[in-house]
Design an enzyme around this catalytic site. Structure first.
Site, PDB file in Angstrom:
ATOM      1  N   HIS A  17      32.231 -11.553 129.827  1.00 15.12           N
ATOM      2  CA  HIS A  17      32.189 -12.981 130.154  1.00 15.12           C
ATOM      3  C   HIS A  17      32.344 -13.185 131.663  1.00 15.12           C
ATOM      4  O   HIS A  17      31.638 -13.999 132.260  1.00 15.12           O
ATOM      5  CB  HIS A  17      33.317 -13.733 129.431  1.00 15.12           C
ATOM      6  CG  HIS A  17      33.219 -13.723 127.934  1.00 15.12           C
ATOM      7  ND1 HIS A  17      34.266 -13.406 127.105  1.00 15.12           N
ATOM      8  CD2 HIS A  17      32.185 -14.013 127.106  1.00 15.12           C
ATOM      9  CE1 HIS A  17      33.885 -13.504 125.834  1.00 15.12           C
ATOM     10  NE2 HIS A  17      32.627 -13.855 125.808  1.00 15.12           N
ATOM     11  N   LYS A  41      34.492 -19.869 113.366  1.00  8.32           N
ATOM     12  CA  LYS A  41      35.450 -18.813 113.727  1.00  8.32           C
ATOM     13  C   LYS A  41      36.885 -19.331 113.688  1.00  8.32           C
ATOM     14  O   LYS A  41      37.149 -20.449 114.134  1.00  8.32           O
ATOM     15  CB  LYS A  41      35.164 -18.287 115.143  1.00  8.32           C
ATOM     16  CG  LYS A  41      33.854 -17.523 115.263  1.00  8.32           C
ATOM     17  CD  LYS A  41      33.641 -17.075 116.699  1.00  8.32           C
ATOM     18  CE  LYS A  41      32.336 -16.311 116.864  1.00  8.32           C
ATOM     19  NZ  LYS A  41      32.033 -16.048 118.279  1.00  8.32           N
ATOM     20  N   ARG A  90      23.251  -9.975 125.143  1.00  6.82           N
ATOM     21  CA  ARG A  90      23.623  -8.557 125.222  1.00  6.82           C
ATOM     22  C   ARG A  90      22.533  -7.665 124.640  1.00  6.82           C
ATOM     23  O   ARG A  90      22.112  -6.708 125.229  1.00  6.82           O
ATOM     24  CB  ARG A  90      24.939  -8.323 124.483  1.00  6.82           C
ATOM     25  CG  ARG A  90      26.137  -8.930 125.187  1.00  6.82           C
ATOM     26  CD  ARG A  90      27.315  -9.016 124.270  1.00  6.82           C
ATOM     27  NE  ARG A  90      26.983  -9.828 123.103  1.00  6.82           N
ATOM     28  CZ  ARG A  90      27.720  -9.917 122.022  1.00  6.82           C
ATOM     29  NH1 ARG A  90      28.832  -9.247 121.932  1.00  6.82           N
ATOM     30  NH2 ARG A  90      27.335 -10.692 121.013  1.00  6.82           N
ATOM     31  N   SER A 128      34.197  -9.994 121.703  1.00  5.78           N
ATOM     32  CA  SER A 128      35.601 -10.368 121.516  1.00  5.78           C
ATOM     33  C   SER A 128      36.135  -9.763 120.218  1.00  5.78           C
ATOM     34  O   SER A 128      37.270  -9.294 120.164  1.00  5.78           O
ATOM     35  CB  SER A 128      35.731 -11.886 121.496  1.00  5.78           C
ATOM     36  OG  SER A 128      35.296 -12.408 122.729  1.00  5.78           O
TER      37      SER A 128
HETATM   38  N1  COA Z   1      30.021 -10.070 127.269  1.00  9.65           N
HETATM   39  C1  COA Z   1      30.852  -9.876 126.246  1.00  9.65           C
HETATM   40  N2  COA Z   1      30.773 -10.560 125.087  1.00  9.65           N
HETATM   41  C2  COA Z   1      29.807 -11.476 124.997  1.00  9.65           C
HETATM   42  C3  COA Z   1      28.909 -11.726 126.029  1.00  9.65           C
HETATM   43  C4  COA Z   1      29.031 -10.972 127.219  1.00  9.65           C
HETATM   44  N3  COA Z   1      28.227 -11.144 128.245  1.00  9.65           N
HETATM   45  N4  COA Z   1      28.057 -12.678 125.623  1.00  9.65           N
HETATM   46  C5  COA Z   1      28.424 -13.013 124.385  1.00  9.65           C
HETATM   47  N5  COA Z   1      29.478 -12.270 124.001  1.00  9.65           N
HETATM   48  C6  COA Z   1      30.133 -12.267 122.698  1.00  9.65           C
HETATM   49  C7  COA Z   1      31.422 -13.012 122.636  1.00  9.65           C
HETATM   50  O1  COA Z   1      32.516 -12.161 122.958  1.00  9.65           O
HETATM   51  C8  COA Z   1      31.454 -13.442 121.192  1.00  9.65           C
HETATM   52  O2  COA Z   1      31.928 -12.383 120.413  1.00  9.65           O
HETATM   53  P1  COA Z   1      32.560 -12.618 118.968  1.00  9.65           P
HETATM   54  O3  COA Z   1      31.457 -13.162 118.099  1.00  9.65           O
HETATM   55  O4  COA Z   1      33.001 -11.278 118.582  1.00  9.65           O
HETATM   56  O5  COA Z   1      33.662 -13.629 119.121  1.00  9.65           O
HETATM   57  C9  COA Z   1      29.973 -13.671 120.880  1.00  9.65           C
HETATM   58  O6  COA Z   1      29.266 -12.908 121.805  1.00  9.65           O
HETATM   59  C10 COA Z   1      29.463 -15.056 121.059  1.00  9.65           C
HETATM   60  O7  COA Z   1      30.486 -15.908 121.224  1.00  9.65           O
HETATM   61  P2  COA Z   1      30.654 -16.972 122.365  1.00  9.65           P
HETATM   62  O8  COA Z   1      29.813 -16.718 123.553  1.00  9.65           O
HETATM   63  O9  COA Z   1      32.106 -17.114 122.607  1.00  9.65           O
HETATM   64  O10 COA Z   1      30.050 -18.174 121.733  1.00  9.65           O
HETATM   65  P3  COA Z   1      30.272 -18.719 120.281  1.00  9.65           P
HETATM   66  O11 COA Z   1      28.979 -18.476 119.614  1.00  9.65           O
HETATM   67  O12 COA Z   1      31.486 -18.267 119.605  1.00  9.65           O
HETATM   68  O13 COA Z   1      30.533 -20.225 120.613  1.00  9.65           O
HETATM   69  C11 COA Z   1      29.946 -22.367 121.403  1.00  9.65           C
HETATM   70  C12 COA Z   1      29.501 -20.986 121.039  1.00  9.65           C
HETATM   71  C13 COA Z   1      31.444 -22.585 121.366  1.00  9.65           C
HETATM   72  C14 COA Z   1      29.459 -22.605 122.768  1.00  9.65           C
HETATM   73  C15 COA Z   1      29.255 -23.238 120.380  1.00  9.65           C
HETATM   74  O14 COA Z   1      29.795 -22.973 119.106  1.00  9.65           O
HETATM   75  C16 COA Z   1      29.371 -24.689 120.722  1.00  9.65           C
HETATM   76  O15 COA Z   1      28.656 -25.148 121.571  1.00  9.65           O
HETATM   77  N6  COA Z   1      30.253 -25.412 120.008  1.00  9.65           N
HETATM   78  C17 COA Z   1      30.380 -26.857 120.181  1.00  9.65           C
HETATM   79  C18 COA Z   1      29.631 -27.564 119.043  1.00  9.65           C
HETATM   80  C19 COA Z   1      28.150 -27.471 119.275  1.00  9.65           C
HETATM   81  O16 COA Z   1      27.595 -28.167 120.103  1.00  9.65           O
HETATM   82  N7  COA Z   1      27.522 -26.560 118.525  1.00  9.65           N
HETATM   83  C20 COA Z   1      26.139 -26.249 118.719  1.00  9.65           C
HETATM   84  C21 COA Z   1      25.291 -27.124 117.891  1.00  9.65           C
HETATM   85  S1  COA Z   1      23.819 -26.272 117.626  1.00  9.65           S
END
Ligand code: COA
Length: 158
Positions: A17, A41, A90, A128
Protein backbone atom coordinates in the site's frame (compact mmCIF):
# COMPACT_ATOMS: atom_id res chain seq x y z
CA UNK A 1 -5.94 21.31 -8.43
CA UNK A 2 -5.90 17.58 -9.29
CA UNK A 3 -7.29 15.60 -6.38
CA UNK A 4 -6.97 11.82 -6.15
CA UNK A 5 -8.05 9.24 -3.63
CA UNK A 6 -6.48 5.92 -2.69
CA UNK A 7 -9.18 3.97 -0.82
CA UNK A 8 -8.81 0.63 0.88
CA UNK A 9 -9.63 -1.32 3.97
CA UNK A 10 -5.95 -1.34 5.04
CA UNK A 11 -6.48 -4.17 7.54
CA UNK A 12 -3.56 -3.92 8.02
CA UNK A 13 -1.61 -1.37 6.00
CA UNK A 14 1.32 -3.01 4.13
CA UNK A 15 4.48 -1.98 2.28
CA UNK A 16 2.54 -2.67 -0.91
CA UNK A 17 0.00 0.00 0.00
CA UNK A 18 2.81 2.40 0.92
CA UNK A 19 4.46 1.90 -2.47
CA UNK A 20 1.19 2.78 -4.25
CA UNK A 21 0.68 5.87 -2.03
CA UNK A 22 4.16 7.25 -2.74
CA UNK A 23 3.73 6.80 -6.49
CA UNK A 24 0.13 8.09 -6.52
CA UNK A 25 1.11 11.20 -4.55
CA UNK A 26 3.45 12.21 -7.36
CA UNK A 27 0.53 12.14 -9.82
CA UNK A 28 -1.85 14.41 -7.87
CA UNK A 29 -1.69 17.81 -6.20
CA UNK A 30 -3.63 16.36 -3.30
CA UNK A 31 -4.04 12.69 -2.41
CA UNK A 32 -6.67 11.49 0.03
CA UNK A 33 -5.80 8.14 1.59
CA UNK A 34 -9.14 6.78 2.75
CA UNK A 35 -9.67 3.93 5.16
CA UNK A 36 -13.08 2.72 4.10
CA UNK A 37 -15.43 -0.07 4.93
CA UNK A 38 -15.65 -3.10 2.71
CA UNK A 39 -19.05 -4.55 3.64
CA UNK A 40 -17.84 -8.09 2.89
CA UNK A 41 -14.89 -8.02 5.33
CA UNK A 42 -14.82 -8.26 9.12
CA UNK A 43 -11.75 -6.19 10.09
CA UNK A 44 -9.17 -7.23 12.67
CA UNK A 45 -8.24 -3.60 13.40
CA UNK A 46 -10.70 -0.91 14.41
CA UNK A 47 -11.14 2.04 12.12
CA UNK A 48 -9.38 4.20 14.71
CA UNK A 49 -6.37 1.88 14.75
CA UNK A 50 -6.17 1.85 10.96
CA UNK A 51 -6.39 5.64 10.73
CA UNK A 52 -3.67 6.04 13.34
CA UNK A 53 -1.26 3.83 11.38
CA UNK A 54 -2.08 5.55 8.09
CA UNK A 55 -1.42 8.97 9.64
CA UNK A 56 1.87 7.81 11.09
CA UNK A 57 3.03 6.28 7.79
CA UNK A 58 1.97 9.27 5.65
CA UNK A 59 3.23 12.04 7.90
CA UNK A 60 5.77 14.37 6.32
CA UNK A 61 4.01 14.51 2.97
CA UNK A 62 1.92 17.69 2.98
CA UNK A 63 -0.06 16.72 -0.10
CA UNK A 64 -1.55 13.63 1.60
CA UNK A 65 -4.62 13.70 3.83
CA UNK A 66 -5.79 10.60 5.68
CA UNK A 67 -9.58 10.36 5.87
CA UNK A 68 -12.47 7.98 6.28
CA UNK A 69 -16.00 8.10 4.93
CA UNK A 70 -19.34 6.38 5.25
CA UNK A 71 -21.38 5.40 2.25
CA UNK A 72 -20.26 5.27 -1.35
CA UNK A 73 -16.77 6.12 -2.56
CA UNK A 74 -18.32 7.73 -5.65
CA UNK A 75 -20.35 10.12 -3.46
CA UNK A 76 -17.27 11.05 -1.43
CA UNK A 77 -15.43 11.85 -4.67
CA UNK A 78 -18.22 14.04 -6.02
CA UNK A 79 -18.57 15.90 -2.71
CA UNK A 80 -14.84 16.63 -2.48
CA UNK A 81 -14.06 17.41 -6.12
CA UNK A 82 -11.88 14.30 -6.51
CA UNK A 83 -11.17 13.40 -10.14
CA UNK A 84 -9.18 10.14 -9.78
CA UNK A 85 -9.58 6.95 -7.79
CA UNK A 86 -6.22 5.17 -7.51
CA UNK A 87 -6.11 1.40 -7.14
CA UNK A 88 -3.18 -1.01 -7.12
CA UNK A 89 -3.15 -4.09 -9.34
CA UNK A 90 -1.00 -7.00 -8.20
CA UNK A 91 -1.85 -9.89 -10.50
CA UNK A 92 -4.47 -10.94 -12.98
CA UNK A 93 -6.55 -12.22 -10.06
CA UNK A 94 -7.19 -8.59 -9.03
CA UNK A 95 -8.40 -7.62 -12.46
CA UNK A 96 -11.95 -9.00 -12.48
CA UNK A 97 -12.83 -7.56 -9.10
CA UNK A 98 -11.29 -4.17 -9.87
CA UNK A 99 -12.89 -4.08 -13.31
CA UNK A 100 -16.39 -4.49 -11.87
CA UNK A 101 -15.85 -1.87 -9.16
CA UNK A 102 -14.28 0.62 -11.58
CA UNK A 103 -17.21 0.29 -13.98
CA UNK A 104 -19.74 0.69 -11.16
CA UNK A 105 -17.93 3.72 -9.82
CA UNK A 106 -17.90 5.24 -13.30
CA UNK A 107 -21.65 4.66 -13.58
CA UNK A 108 -22.15 6.32 -10.19
CA UNK A 109 -19.73 9.21 -10.86
CA UNK A 110 -18.91 9.53 -14.59
CA UNK A 111 -16.58 12.47 -13.98
CA UNK A 112 -14.27 10.36 -11.78
CA UNK A 113 -11.64 8.21 -13.50
CA UNK A 114 -10.18 5.06 -11.91
CA UNK A 115 -6.42 4.86 -12.41
CA UNK A 116 -4.55 1.57 -11.86
CA UNK A 117 -0.94 1.43 -10.75
CA UNK A 118 0.93 -1.86 -11.10
CA UNK A 119 2.13 -3.10 -7.73
CA UNK A 120 5.87 -3.28 -7.42
CA UNK A 121 7.12 -6.82 -8.18
CA UNK A 122 8.61 -7.04 -4.71
CA UNK A 123 5.19 -6.48 -3.11
CA UNK A 124 2.93 -8.14 -5.61
CA UNK A 125 2.37 -11.30 -3.55
CA UNK A 126 1.50 -9.41 -0.35
CA UNK A 127 -2.07 -9.06 0.84
CA UNK A 128 -3.46 -7.98 4.19
CA UNK A 129 -4.99 -11.43 4.66
CA UNK A 130 -1.67 -13.23 4.07
CA UNK A 131 0.15 -10.86 6.43
CA UNK A 132 -2.44 -11.50 9.16
CA UNK A 133 -2.16 -15.25 8.65
CA UNK A 134 1.64 -15.19 9.01
CA UNK A 135 1.47 -12.91 12.08
CA UNK A 136 -1.29 -14.97 13.71
CA UNK A 137 0.97 -18.02 13.52
CA UNK A 138 4.01 -16.26 14.94
CA UNK A 139 5.85 -15.60 11.67
CA UNK A 140 8.04 -12.58 10.96
CA UNK A 141 6.16 -9.97 8.91
CA UNK A 142 8.70 -7.16 9.28
CA UNK A 143 9.66 -7.18 5.61
CA UNK A 144 6.02 -6.82 4.49
CA UNK A 145 4.65 -4.06 6.72
CA UNK A 146 5.91 -0.82 8.32
CA UNK A 147 7.40 -1.19 11.84
CA UNK A 148 4.33 0.35 13.52
CA UNK A 149 2.16 -2.38 11.99
CA UNK A 150 4.54 -5.10 13.23
CA UNK A 151 3.97 -3.91 16.81
CA UNK A 152 0.21 -3.58 16.30
CA UNK A 153 0.02 -7.14 14.96
CA UNK A 154 2.13 -8.45 17.85
CA UNK A 155 -0.20 -6.93 20.41
CA UNK A 156 -3.31 -8.25 18.60
CA UNK A 157 -1.99 -11.80 18.53
CA UNK A 158 -0.09 -11.93 21.83
N1 COA B 1 -0.03 -4.19 -2.00
C1 COA B 1 -0.47 -5.03 -1.07
N2 COA B 1 -1.76 -5.43 -0.99
C2 COA B 1 -2.60 -4.92 -1.89
C3 COA B 1 -2.20 -4.03 -2.88
C4 COA B 1 -0.84 -3.66 -2.92
N3 COA B 1 -0.37 -2.82 -3.82
N4 COA B 1 -3.27 -3.72 -3.63
C5 COA B 1 -4.30 -4.39 -3.11
N5 COA B 1 -3.89 -5.13 -2.06
C6 COA B 1 -4.68 -6.07 -1.27
C7 COA B 1 -5.13 -5.55 0.06
O1 COA B 1 -4.16 -5.84 1.06
C8 COA B 1 -6.40 -6.32 0.27
O2 COA B 1 -6.09 -7.59 0.77
P1 COA B 1 -7.16 -8.47 1.56
O3 COA B 1 -8.26 -8.79 0.59
O4 COA B 1 -6.38 -9.64 1.97
O5 COA B 1 -7.67 -7.62 2.69
C9 COA B 1 -6.95 -6.46 -1.16
O6 COA B 1 -5.85 -6.33 -2.00
C10 COA B 1 -7.91 -5.42 -1.61
O7 COA B 1 -8.31 -4.68 -0.56
P2 COA B 1 -8.31 -3.11 -0.46
O8 COA B 1 -7.42 -2.45 -1.44
O9 COA B 1 -8.09 -2.77 0.96
O10 COA B 1 -9.68 -2.79 -0.93
P3 COA B 1 -11.03 -3.49 -0.52
O11 COA B 1 -11.44 -4.20 -1.75
O12 COA B 1 -11.01 -4.24 0.73
O13 COA B 1 -11.89 -2.21 -0.22
C11 COA B 1 -13.00 -0.21 -0.77
C12 COA B 1 -12.28 -1.43 -1.25
C13 COA B 1 -13.02 -0.03 0.73
C14 COA B 1 -12.32 0.93 -1.39
C15 COA B 1 -14.40 -0.41 -1.30
O14 COA B 1 -15.00 -1.50 -0.64
C16 COA B 1 -15.23 0.83 -1.15
O15 COA B 1 -15.08 1.73 -1.92
N6 COA B 1 -16.14 0.83 -0.15
C17 COA B 1 -17.07 1.94 0.03
C18 COA B 1 -18.44 1.54 -0.55
C19 COA B 1 -18.38 1.59 -2.05
O16 COA B 1 -18.40 2.64 -2.65
N7 COA B 1 -18.28 0.39 -2.64
C20 COA B 1 -18.08 0.26 -4.05
C21 COA B 1 -19.37 0.21 -4.76
S1 COA B 1 -19.09 -0.63 -6.24
Amino acid sequence: MRKGIYPGSFDPFTNGHLDIIVRAASLCDKLYVAAARNGTKEPLFTLGERLEILKECCQGNGSIEVVTFDGLLADFCIKNGISSIIRGLRATADYEYEHAIALMNRRLAPQVETVFLMADAENSFISSTIVKEVARNGGDVSSFVPPAVVSQLKSKFS
